[in-house]
Design a protein around this motif. Sequence first.
Motif, PDB file in Angstrom:
ATOM      1  N   LYS A  22      19.020  45.577  44.116  1.00 31.99           N
ATOM      2  CA  LYS A  22      18.933  45.996  42.718  1.00 31.99           C
ATOM      3  C   LYS A  22      19.985  47.074  42.518  1.00 31.99           C
ATOM      4  CE  LYS A  22      17.508  49.135  40.515  1.00 31.99           C
ATOM      5  NZ  LYS A  22      18.257  50.165  39.723  1.00 31.99           N
ATOM      6  N   ALA A  23      21.072  46.741  41.794  1.00 32.04           N
ATOM      7  CA  ALA A  23      22.165  47.688  41.583  1.00 32.04           C
ATOM      8  C   ALA A  23      21.779  48.740  40.550  1.00 32.04           C
ATOM      9  CB  ALA A  23      23.415  46.939  41.135  1.00 32.04           C
ATOM     10  N   ALA A  24      22.564  49.809  40.510  1.00 27.80           N
ATOM     11  CA  ALA A  24      22.270  50.927  39.615  1.00 27.80           C
ATOM     12  C   ALA A  24      22.469  50.534  38.157  1.00 27.80           C
ATOM     13  CB  ALA A  24      23.164  52.117  39.953  1.00 27.80           C
ATOM     14  N   MET A  25      21.546  50.998  37.322  1.00 28.21           N
ATOM     15  CA  MET A  25      21.665  50.907  35.870  1.00 28.21           C
ATOM     16  C   MET A  25      21.121  52.197  35.275  1.00 28.21           C
ATOM     17  SD  MET A  25      20.328  47.022  35.116  1.00 28.21           S
ATOM     18  CE  MET A  25      18.959  47.162  36.294  1.00 28.21           C
ATOM     19  N   THR A  26      21.723  52.640  34.187  1.00 24.39           N
ATOM     20  CA  THR A  26      21.224  53.836  33.519  1.00 24.39           C
ATOM     21  C   THR A  26      19.794  53.617  33.056  1.00 24.39           C
ATOM     22  OG1 THR A  26      23.387  54.573  32.780  1.00 24.39           O
ATOM     23  CG2 THR A  26      21.514  55.299  31.486  1.00 24.39           C
ATOM     24  N   GLU A  27      18.939  54.604  33.323  1.00 18.15           N
ATOM     25  CA  GLU A  27      17.528  54.497  32.942  1.00 18.15           C
ATOM     26  C   GLU A  27      17.206  55.323  31.700  1.00 18.15           C
ATOM     27  OE1 GLU A  27      16.616  56.028  36.647  1.00 18.15           O
ATOM     28  OE2 GLU A  27      17.157  54.175  37.665  1.00 18.15           O
ATOM     29  N   ASN A  28      17.722  56.561  31.628  1.00 23.84           N
ATOM     30  CA  ASN A  28      17.513  57.418  30.458  1.00 23.84           C
ATOM     31  C   ASN A  28      16.033  57.668  30.198  1.00 23.84           C
ATOM     32  OD1 ASN A  28      18.936  58.981  28.606  1.00 23.84           O
ATOM     33  ND2 ASN A  28      18.951  57.408  27.013  1.00 23.84           N
ATOM     34  N   LEU A  29      15.275  57.921  31.254  1.00 26.71           N
ATOM     35  CA  LEU A  29      13.821  58.062  31.149  1.00 26.71           C
ATOM     36  C   LEU A  29      13.312  59.435  31.564  1.00 26.71           C
ATOM     37  CD1 LEU A  29      12.660  54.633  32.658  1.00 26.71           C
ATOM     38  CD2 LEU A  29      12.898  55.247  30.246  1.00 26.71           C
ATOM     39  N   GLY A  53      11.056  43.689  49.243  1.00 23.92           N
ATOM     40  CA  GLY A  53      11.476  44.661  50.240  1.00 23.92           C
ATOM     41  C   GLY A  53      12.945  45.005  50.207  1.00 23.92           C
ATOM     42  N   GLY A  54      13.690  44.452  49.243  1.00 22.55           N
ATOM     43  CA  GLY A  54      15.128  44.678  49.180  1.00 22.55           C
ATOM     44  C   GLY A  54      15.499  46.071  48.693  1.00 22.55           C
ATOM     45  N   LEU A  55      16.748  46.435  48.914  1.00 25.68           N
ATOM     46  CA  LEU A  55      17.261  47.747  48.561  1.00 25.68           C
ATOM     47  C   LEU A  55      17.274  47.939  47.043  1.00 25.68           C
ATOM     48  CD1 LEU A  55      18.724  50.423  49.329  1.00 25.68           C
ATOM     49  CD2 LEU A  55      20.873  49.127  49.278  1.00 25.68           C
ATOM     50  N   LEU A  56      16.839  49.121  46.604  1.00 27.47           N
ATOM     51  CA  LEU A  56      16.890  49.533  45.207  1.00 27.47           C
ATOM     52  C   LEU A  56      17.828  50.731  45.099  1.00 27.47           C
ATOM     53  CD1 LEU A  56      13.041  49.535  44.409  1.00 27.47           C
ATOM     54  CD2 LEU A  56      14.650  47.623  44.130  1.00 27.47           C
ATOM     55  N   VAL A  57      18.749  50.685  44.133  1.00 34.49           N
ATOM     56  CA  VAL A  57      19.658  51.802  43.883  1.00 34.49           C
ATOM     57  C   VAL A  57      19.326  52.377  42.516  1.00 34.49           C
ATOM     58  CG1 VAL A  57      22.055  52.575  43.769  1.00 34.49           C
ATOM     59  CG2 VAL A  57      21.453  50.616  45.203  1.00 34.49           C
ATOM     60  N   THR A  58      19.014  53.664  42.451  1.00 33.79           N
ATOM     61  CA  THR A  58      18.687  54.289  41.171  1.00 33.79           C
ATOM     62  C   THR A  58      19.934  54.396  40.304  1.00 33.79           C
ATOM     63  OG1 THR A  58      19.179  56.607  41.706  1.00 33.79           O
ATOM     64  CG2 THR A  58      17.026  55.750  42.394  1.00 33.79           C
ATOM     65  N   VAL A 295      32.383  47.934  57.921  1.00 35.92           N
ATOM     66  CA  VAL A 295      31.566  48.559  56.883  1.00 35.92           C
ATOM     67  C   VAL A 295      31.097  47.487  55.897  1.00 35.92           C
ATOM     68  CG1 VAL A 295      31.538  50.216  54.974  1.00 35.92           C
ATOM     69  CG2 VAL A 295      32.729  50.770  57.101  1.00 35.92           C
ATOM     70  N   PRO A 296      29.802  47.376  55.642  1.00 31.85           N
ATOM     71  CA  PRO A 296      29.312  46.349  54.721  1.00 31.85           C
ATOM     72  C   PRO A 296      29.861  46.535  53.308  1.00 31.85           C
ATOM     73  CG  PRO A 296      27.514  47.224  56.048  1.00 31.85           C
ATOM     74  CD  PRO A 296      28.693  48.110  56.294  1.00 31.85           C
ATOM     75  N   LEU A 297      30.126  45.405  52.646  1.00 31.35           N
ATOM     76  CA  LEU A 297      30.577  45.390  51.263  1.00 31.35           C
ATOM     77  C   LEU A 297      29.508  44.762  50.377  1.00 31.35           C
ATOM     78  CD1 LEU A 297      34.298  44.184  51.509  1.00 31.35           C
ATOM     79  CD2 LEU A 297      33.466  46.514  51.183  1.00 31.35           C
ATOM     80  N   MET A 298      29.283  45.392  49.248  1.00 32.04           N
ATOM     81  CA  MET A 298      28.359  44.879  48.237  1.00 32.04           C
ATOM     82  C   MET A 298      29.173  44.563  46.994  1.00 32.04           C
ATOM     83  SD  MET A 298      25.132  46.963  46.684  1.00 32.04           S
ATOM     84  CE  MET A 298      24.614  46.834  44.972  1.00 32.04           C
ATOM     85  N   LEU A 299      28.918  43.410  46.395  1.00 32.65           N
ATOM     86  CA  LEU A 299      29.636  43.001  45.187  1.00 32.65           C
ATOM     87  C   LEU A 299      28.664  42.924  44.023  1.00 32.65           C
ATOM     88  CD1 LEU A 299      32.370  42.036  44.029  1.00 32.65           C
ATOM     89  CD2 LEU A 299      31.622  39.692  44.509  1.00 32.65           C
ATOM     90  N   THR A 300      29.037  43.594  42.927  1.00 26.03           N
ATOM     91  CA  THR A 300      28.216  43.620  41.718  1.00 26.03           C
ATOM     92  C   THR A 300      29.100  43.277  40.527  1.00 26.03           C
ATOM     93  OG1 THR A 300      26.845  45.368  42.668  1.00 26.03           O
ATOM     94  CG2 THR A 300      26.702  45.051  40.291  1.00 26.03           C
ATOM     95  N   GLY A 301      28.546  42.552  39.580  1.00 25.04           N
ATOM     96  CA  GLY A 301      29.285  42.278  38.360  1.00 25.04           C
ATOM     97  C   GLY A 301      29.331  40.814  38.018  1.00 25.04           C
ATOM     98  N   GLY A 302      28.413  40.371  37.154  1.00 19.56           N
ATOM     99  CA  GLY A 302      28.444  39.014  36.635  1.00 19.56           C
ATOM    100  C   GLY A 302      27.848  37.953  37.529  1.00 19.56           C
ATOM    101  N   ILE A 303      27.311  38.311  38.670  1.00 19.35           N
ATOM    102  CA  ILE A 303      26.760  37.309  39.605  1.00 19.35           C
ATOM    103  C   ILE A 303      25.379  36.889  39.100  1.00 19.35           C
ATOM    104  CG2 ILE A 303      26.171  36.800  41.989  1.00 19.35           C
ATOM    105  CD1 ILE A 303      27.965  39.234  42.749  1.00 19.35           C
ATOM    106  N   ARG A 304      25.206  35.575  38.896  1.00 23.76           N
ATOM    107  CA  ARG A 304      23.982  35.124  38.223  1.00 23.76           C
ATOM    108  C   ARG A 304      23.215  34.035  38.973  1.00 23.76           C
ATOM    109  NH1 ARG A 304      24.901  39.323  36.348  1.00 23.76           N
ATOM    110  NH2 ARG A 304      25.697  39.803  34.262  1.00 23.76           N
TER     111      ARG A 304
END
Length: 416
Positions: A22-29, A53-58, A295-304
């Motif tokens: 779960k990649a970072a997204m603004t929460e504003n909470l 159990g997967g990784l969560l990024v705030t 070093v592990p690489l994570m790709l985010t952006g448009g993957i559906r």
Amino acid sequence: MSRLDQPLTLPSGLVLPHRIVKAAMTENLADADNQPTVRHERLYRRWAEGAAGGLLVTGNLMVDRRFLERSRNIVADRHLDVAALRRVREAAASSPLIAQLNHPGRQTNRFLASRPVAPSAGDAVPMLGLFARPRALEAAEIEAIVAAFGTAAALCQDAGLDGVQVHAAHGYLLAQFLSPHVNRRTDEWGGDVAGRARALLEAVRAARRATRDGFTVAVKLNSSDFRHGGFTEDDAEQVVRLLVAEGVDLIEISGGTYESAAFIGEAAGLQTGPNAKQAYFAAFARRARAAAGDVPLMLTGGIRTRSVMESLLTDGGVDLIGLGRPVAIDPDLPAELLAGAEGATLPRYTLPTFIGYAGESEWYETQIGRLGAGHDVKPDLNAAVAAASFVGGELVRGLAARRRRARLVAAAPVRA
């Protein structure tokens, strides 16, 4: 077993049970003092339920409460309520949780700060007058900001989080230092790629020095700014090598800025090829693989879709798949994908220019707010209404809290 199902151990020793993040997204909470709230607890409990159990990024913990990305960001400074952040960690249950640390620099809207800061003085971010012209940071201020990343990392470790991600993408301050379009300094914080990367590297070092062995320190990095005279893929490849030399545990690849919103698929120069409509930055991820070494690489952006995820993991040089907006409207998506679901494309909006970008962005932020309130998402929410709510909310909350934030900045240190 598919590649999505395979576990991964980061260099820090943090074990991830599968390859979806779960990649970072603004929460504003946050509350009026920019502290974690029960809404964060509900949100991360809900995301953990669907994360298998997967990784969560705030999203966007600020390191300086004078300069916020949103009026209700959490601020991880000396006033942070560590116990409240620990409750968010506990709500995430068995999912690893790392905090994204950020300073917005010139991308601080004028409701929050009348004079934002940047590596160099220059033009305002051109978005309907929402941003003021920035002033240049003094060298001593840069050193203080770097130290603040270390303070924030230590507080996150105290709260029981598993790591931090230093945000150097999407046009925020550390990305501004990397960009020759914004950073025109001639001192040790500017110039060539190594000079422009110094603020990022020092922030990583500060986070590492402030925390114990086994604490994950990751970085989010632009592949490119997607603008003339900005940060390029050649620059990014050099920065990847510098980050590897610093011993970072994970590098997430993204791209774009507020002015060239590649991270939502709105920029000229995005990749072409069979996955172009999904994995916006896959071409650079393949290039970065050689520079990143182990070093592990994570790709985010448009993957559906699951098929694209499997392809990226198999032959795209990627170790982890980051999902942001898809899990804002379907918190159970990671578990569904692991069970064999294919996934789906997301709705897009046709509002013009910035109104369209803001409407699309705030549509998802509003859904995150609904999850934090314990409600279901609202698929029929109007994007224009979401955009208007953002501008109105930031105006009221931002201006109302300026003096409150200033008093906290001036106050003596407190113990959490």
